[in-house]
Design an enzyme around this catalytic site. Structure first.
Site, PDB file in Angstrom:
ATOM      1  N   THR A 130       0.812  -1.298   0.036  1.00 56.73           N
ATOM      2  CA  THR A 130      -0.030  -0.305  -0.124  1.00 56.73           C
ATOM      3  C   THR A 130       0.785   1.162  -0.195  1.00 56.73           C
ATOM      4  O   THR A 130       2.050   1.095   0.324  1.00 56.73           O
ATOM      5  CB  THR A 130      -0.934  -0.139   0.964  1.00 56.73           C
ATOM      6  OG1 THR A 130      -1.370   1.164   1.365  1.00 56.73           O
ATOM      7  CG2 THR A 130      -0.140  -0.424   2.376  1.00 56.73           C
ATOM      8  N   ASP A 131       0.301   2.357  -0.446  1.00 60.80           N
ATOM      9  CA  ASP A 131       0.919   3.597  -0.503  1.00 60.80           C
ATOM     10  C   ASP A 131       1.078   4.129   1.014  1.00 60.80           C
ATOM     11  O   ASP A 131       1.681   5.245   1.298  1.00 60.80           O
ATOM     12  CB  ASP A 131       0.482   4.551  -1.317  1.00 60.80           C
ATOM     13  CG  ASP A 131      -1.110   5.280  -0.989  1.00 60.80           C
ATOM     14  OD1 ASP A 131      -1.638   4.332  -0.154  1.00 60.80           O
ATOM     15  OD2 ASP A 131      -1.610   6.005  -1.638  1.00 60.80           O
ATOM     16  N   GLU A 132       0.093   3.595   1.932  1.00 58.57           N
ATOM     17  CA  GLU A 132       0.113   3.906   3.167  1.00 58.57           C
ATOM     18  C   GLU A 132       1.501   3.850   4.023  1.00 58.57           C
ATOM     19  O   GLU A 132       1.672   4.493   4.950  1.00 58.57           O
ATOM     20  CB  GLU A 132      -1.154   3.562   4.069  1.00 58.57           C
ATOM     21  CG  GLU A 132      -2.304   3.691   3.367  1.00 58.57           C
ATOM     22  CD  GLU A 132      -3.449   3.297   4.199  1.00 58.57           C
ATOM     23  OE1 GLU A 132      -3.518   3.401   5.453  1.00 58.57           O
ATOM     24  OE2 GLU A 132      -4.597   2.957   3.335  1.00 58.57           O
ATOM     25  N   TYR A 155      -1.878  -0.610  11.070  1.00 60.83           N
ATOM     26  CA  TYR A 155      -2.034  -1.233   9.579  1.00 60.83           C
ATOM     27  C   TYR A 155      -0.820  -0.837   8.823  1.00 60.83           C
ATOM     28  O   TYR A 155      -0.109  -1.646   8.318  1.00 60.83           O
ATOM     29  CB  TYR A 155      -3.269  -0.816   8.833  1.00 60.83           C
ATOM     30  CG  TYR A 155      -3.383  -0.956   7.248  1.00 60.83           C
ATOM     31  CD1 TYR A 155      -3.363  -2.348   6.873  1.00 60.83           C
ATOM     32  CD2 TYR A 155      -3.396  -0.076   6.395  1.00 60.83           C
ATOM     33  CE1 TYR A 155      -3.511  -2.736   5.548  1.00 60.83           C
ATOM     34  CE2 TYR A 155      -3.074  -0.347   5.136  1.00 60.83           C
ATOM     35  CZ  TYR A 155      -3.422  -1.733   4.637  1.00 60.83           C
ATOM     36  OH  TYR A 155      -3.332  -2.131   3.143  1.00 60.83           O
TER      37      TYR A 155
HETATM   38  P1  NAD Z   1      -9.533  -7.667   2.088  1.00 61.14           P
HETATM   39  O1  NAD Z   1      -9.640  -7.328   3.482  1.00 61.14           O
HETATM   40  O2  NAD Z   1     -10.573  -7.272   1.288  1.00 61.14           O
HETATM   41  O3  NAD Z   1      -8.988  -9.053   1.892  1.00 61.14           O
HETATM   42  C1  NAD Z   1      -8.113  -9.567   2.497  1.00 61.14           C
HETATM   43  C2  NAD Z   1      -8.179 -11.152   2.188  1.00 61.14           C
HETATM   44  O4  NAD Z   1      -7.164 -11.944   3.012  1.00 61.14           O
HETATM   45  C3  NAD Z   1      -9.398 -11.857   2.530  1.00 61.14           C
HETATM   46  O5  NAD Z   1      -9.971 -12.746   1.444  1.00 61.14           O
HETATM   47  C4  NAD Z   1      -9.219 -12.608   3.746  1.00 61.14           C
HETATM   48  O6  NAD Z   1      -9.961 -13.723   4.155  1.00 61.14           O
HETATM   49  C5  NAD Z   1      -7.787 -13.060   3.646  1.00 61.14           C
HETATM   50  N1  NAD Z   1      -7.256 -13.156   4.863  1.00 61.14           N
HETATM   51  C6  NAD Z   1      -7.039 -12.353   5.998  1.00 61.14           C
HETATM   52  N2  NAD Z   1      -5.893 -12.976   6.892  1.00 61.14           N
HETATM   53  C7  NAD Z   1      -5.689 -13.946   6.437  1.00 61.14           C
HETATM   54  C8  NAD Z   1      -4.863 -15.253   6.813  1.00 61.14           C
HETATM   55  N3  NAD Z   1      -4.294 -15.185   8.116  1.00 61.14           N
HETATM   56  N4  NAD Z   1      -4.652 -16.199   6.045  1.00 61.14           N
HETATM   57  C9  NAD Z   1      -5.200 -16.298   4.723  1.00 61.14           C
HETATM   58  N5  NAD Z   1      -5.994 -15.359   4.210  1.00 61.14           N
HETATM   59  C10 NAD Z   1      -6.326 -14.276   5.140  1.00 61.14           C
HETATM   60  O7  NAD Z   1      -8.208  -6.826   1.437  1.00 61.14           O
HETATM   61  P2  NAD Z   1      -8.026  -6.052  -0.132  1.00 61.14           P
HETATM   62  O8  NAD Z   1      -8.584  -4.707   0.173  1.00 61.14           O
HETATM   63  O9  NAD Z   1      -8.592  -6.865  -1.237  1.00 61.14           O
HETATM   64  O10 NAD Z   1      -6.673  -5.793   0.085  1.00 61.14           O
HETATM   65  C11 NAD Z   1      -5.765  -6.897  -0.612  1.00 61.14           C
HETATM   66  C12 NAD Z   1      -4.133  -6.416  -0.452  1.00 61.14           C
HETATM   67  O11 NAD Z   1      -4.158  -5.221  -1.105  1.00 61.14           O
HETATM   68  C13 NAD Z   1      -3.839  -6.258   1.272  1.00 61.14           C
HETATM   69  O12 NAD Z   1      -2.570  -6.934   1.365  1.00 61.14           O
HETATM   70  C14 NAD Z   1      -3.914  -4.841   1.182  1.00 61.14           C
HETATM   71  O13 NAD Z   1      -2.714  -4.638   2.187  1.00 61.14           O
HETATM   72  C15 NAD Z   1      -3.292  -4.208  -0.435  1.00 61.14           C
HETATM   73  N6  NAD Z   1      -3.966  -3.049  -0.830  1.00 61.14           N
HETATM   74  C16 NAD Z   1      -5.228  -2.756  -0.439  1.00 61.14           C
HETATM   75  C17 NAD Z   1      -5.489  -1.434  -0.940  1.00 61.14           C
HETATM   76  C18 NAD Z   1      -7.133  -0.995  -0.839  1.00 61.14           C
HETATM   77  O14 NAD Z   1      -7.417  -0.036  -1.335  1.00 61.14           O
HETATM   78  N7  NAD Z   1      -7.874  -2.148  -0.482  1.00 61.14           N
HETATM   79  C19 NAD Z   1      -4.860  -0.459  -1.489  1.00 61.14           C
HETATM   80  C20 NAD Z   1      -3.518  -1.074  -1.671  1.00 61.14           C
HETATM   81  C21 NAD Z   1      -2.928  -2.211  -1.266  1.00 61.14           C
HETATM   82  P1  TYD Z   2     -10.573   3.797   4.003  1.00 68.26           P
HETATM   83  O1  TYD Z   2     -11.804   3.724   2.931  1.00 68.26           O
HETATM   84  O2  TYD Z   2     -10.922   3.351   5.309  1.00 68.26           O
HETATM   85  O3  TYD Z   2      -9.158   3.852   3.518  1.00 68.26           O
HETATM   86  P2  TYD Z   2      -7.905   4.355   4.095  1.00 68.26           P
HETATM   87  O4  TYD Z   2      -8.213   4.709   5.634  1.00 68.26           O
HETATM   88  O5  TYD Z   2      -7.018   3.042   3.814  1.00 68.26           O
HETATM   89  O6  TYD Z   2      -7.566   5.427   3.210  1.00 68.26           O
HETATM   90  O7  TYD Z   2     -10.973   5.524   4.233  1.00 68.26           O
HETATM   91  C1  TYD Z   2     -10.724   6.339   3.083  1.00 68.26           C
HETATM   92  C2  TYD Z   2     -10.943   7.828   3.805  1.00 68.26           C
HETATM   93  O8  TYD Z   2     -12.115   7.859   4.398  1.00 68.26           O
HETATM   94  C3  TYD Z   2      -9.987   8.236   4.996  1.00 68.26           C
HETATM   95  O9  TYD Z   2      -9.543   9.311   4.944  1.00 68.26           O
HETATM   96  C4  TYD Z   2     -11.002   7.883   6.489  1.00 68.26           C
HETATM   97  C5  TYD Z   2     -12.152   8.485   5.748  1.00 68.26           C
HETATM   98  N1  TYD Z   2     -13.358   7.794   6.089  1.00 68.26           N
HETATM   99  C6  TYD Z   2     -14.430   8.467   6.809  1.00 68.26           C
HETATM  100  O10 TYD Z   2     -14.351   9.749   6.720  1.00 68.26           O
HETATM  101  N2  TYD Z   2     -15.680   7.750   7.317  1.00 68.26           N
HETATM  102  C7  TYD Z   2     -15.637   6.623   7.574  1.00 68.26           C
HETATM  103  O11 TYD Z   2     -16.561   5.827   7.972  1.00 68.26           O
HETATM  104  C8  TYD Z   2     -14.488   5.794   6.766  1.00 68.26           C
HETATM  105  C9  TYD Z   2     -14.366   4.119   6.775  1.00 68.26           C
HETATM  106  C10 TYD Z   2     -13.521   6.465   6.278  1.00 68.26           C
END
Ligand code: NAD
Ligand code: TYD
Length: 348
Positions: A130-132, A155
């Site tokens: 992630t970019d975070e 996280y």
């Molecule tokens: P998500 O929470 O939707 O899915 C996570 C998946 O991992 C689920 O299917 C869950 O069952 C599985 N999982 C969790 N713990 C596990 C374990 N101990 N063993 C096996 N499986 C397990 O997450 P996402 O949003 O799809 O993110 C996927 C990846 O991309 C993550 O590594 C996250 O850090 C990264 N990412 C997400 C975002 C975003 O905006 N969602 C952005 C950048 C990077």
């Molecule tokens: P989120 O979707 O949780 O992603 P991330 O924290 O990984 O960026 O949140 C996106 C933005 O929205 C973040 O600035 C937090 C804000 N946010 C709210 O204002 N209210 C909410 O209920 C949630 C879940 C997020």
């Protein structure tokens, strides 16, 4: 070629699994997922019977289980997405983020190292991040691949740690690796704890829209299928030991995005203009809330020719339509444990 995709039942993982299963019929795709609250096999209904697809229910925290699967299936490459992924949950329970995101990644790295020790040719550990990890930006500037890590939430600290371990295994043991750091994804199948699907769900139910702080926080949004396409490109064409930043060139202040979403929802639901905006409720801010994320994705663009293919308008429209058409999916994932999570998170 046996490709292991972890976390393939989750939001981004399910789109990556689908793309690989359909596009590469000669690969055997294994989806390892523990099916936590965020994992849902309904996300993969359309491909579950494909010949080149196998689902493995397993927990990456369990080293014996992980090693056993590597021995049995001899994976050649790993695309590692399994993670605890929600910042708010990491504030309440940081340790479970260390377990899955750090120890779980270590377990995969160790199993891959052991399995691949005599032959690293064609092997790859592709870590999705992630970019975070870069922390927060001020009003200007962009995260590049050389920006220093400075994570602020449990996280992002856990993801930063796992990124470091992947690089350490590359340097120390010669493990071939790629890492990509992506901005905020949105699209179909996202669990309604994250901003966009949470707000869609609340608008449908005419519940308050909880905006943290003053709403002037900025995120860079990318349609999930464009992320999956970037992963496909980096997996096939990326250079060993490379990092790629992936982003939408699409920055939005939360409050502006929420207002656009409200307008789209009013139209789609045939409600009077302004009715969804009335649900906006400013609530207590998230502790350690990062002010602004924005990605410079010029490296992946120049080296691999990737750029987002979907505009934000199109992507948001498609996303809203998906949630409205998949109301059963939405009802299923928001029943049971979700209710307790919601009450605890938004009780004030
Ligand atoms: P998500 O929470 O939707 O899915 C996570 C998946 O991992 C689920 O299917 C869950 O069952 C599985 N999982 C969790 N713990 C596990 C374990 N101990 N063993 C096996 N499986 C397990 O997450 P996402 O949003 O799809 O993110 C996927 C990846 O991309 C993550 O590594 C996250 O850090 C990264 N990412 C997400 C975002 C975003 O905006 N969602 C952005 C950048 C990077
Ligand atoms: P989120 O979707 O949780 O992603 P991330 O924290 O990984 O960026 O949140 C996106 C933005 O929205 C973040 O600035 C937090 C804000 N946010 C709210 O204002 N209210 C909410 O209920 C949630 C879940 C997020």
């Amino acid at each position: 070629m046996n490709v292991l995709i972890t976390g393939g039942a989750g939001f981004i993982g399910s789109h990556v699994v689908r793309l690989f299963v359909k596009k590469y019929p000669k690969y055997r795709i294994f989806n390892l997922d523990a099916l936590t609250y965020a994992g849902n096999l309904e996300n993969l209904k359309d491909i579950e019977d494909e010949e080149n697809y196998t689902f493995l229910k397993a927990d990456i925290n369990n080293i014996e289980e992980v090693e056993g699967l590597f021995k049995k299936y001899n994976f050649d490459q790993v695309i590692h997405l399994a993670a605890e992924s929600h910042v708010d949950r990491s504030i309440h329970d940081p340790l479970s983020f260390v377990r899955t995101n750090v120890i779980g990644t270590m377990n995969l790295l160790n199993a891959a190292k052991e399995t691949w020790k005599d032959n690293l040719l064609d092997k790859l550990f592709y870590h999705i991040s992630t970019d975070e990890v870069y922390g927060t930006l001020g009003e200007t500037g962009l995260f590049t691949e050389t920006t220093s890590y400075d994570p602020n939430s449990p996280y992002s600290a856990s993801k930063a740690s796992s990124d470091h371990f992947v690089r350490a295994y590359g340097e120390t043991y010669g493990m071939p690796y790629i890492i990509s750091n992506c901005s905020n994804n949105y699209g179909p199948n996202q669990f309604p704890e994250k901003l966009i699907p949470l707000f869609i769900n609340n608008i449908v139910d005419q519940k308050p829209l909880p905006v943290y702080g003053d709403g002037n926080y900025t995120r860079d949004w990318l349609y999930v299928i464009d992320h999956a396409k970037a992963i496909d490109l980096a997996f096939h064409k990326g250079n060993n030991k490379s990092t790629y930043n992936i982003g939408g060139f699409n920055e939005w202040k939360n409050i502006d995005l929420i207002k656009v979403l409200c307008r789209i929802m009013d139209k789609k639901l045939d409600r009077s203009p302004g009715s969804s905006e009335k649900l906006i409720t400013y609530v207590k801010d998230r502790p350690g809330h990062d002010k602004r994320y924005a990605i410079d994705a010029s490296k992946i663009n120049a080296e691999l020719g990737w750029k987002p293919s979907v505009t934000f308008e199109e992507g948001l429209g498609k996303t809203v339509e998906w949630y409205l058409e998949n109301d059963v999916w939405l009802k299923n994932v928001t029943s049971g444990a979700y209710q307790q999570y919601y009450e605890k998170q938004y009780e004030d």
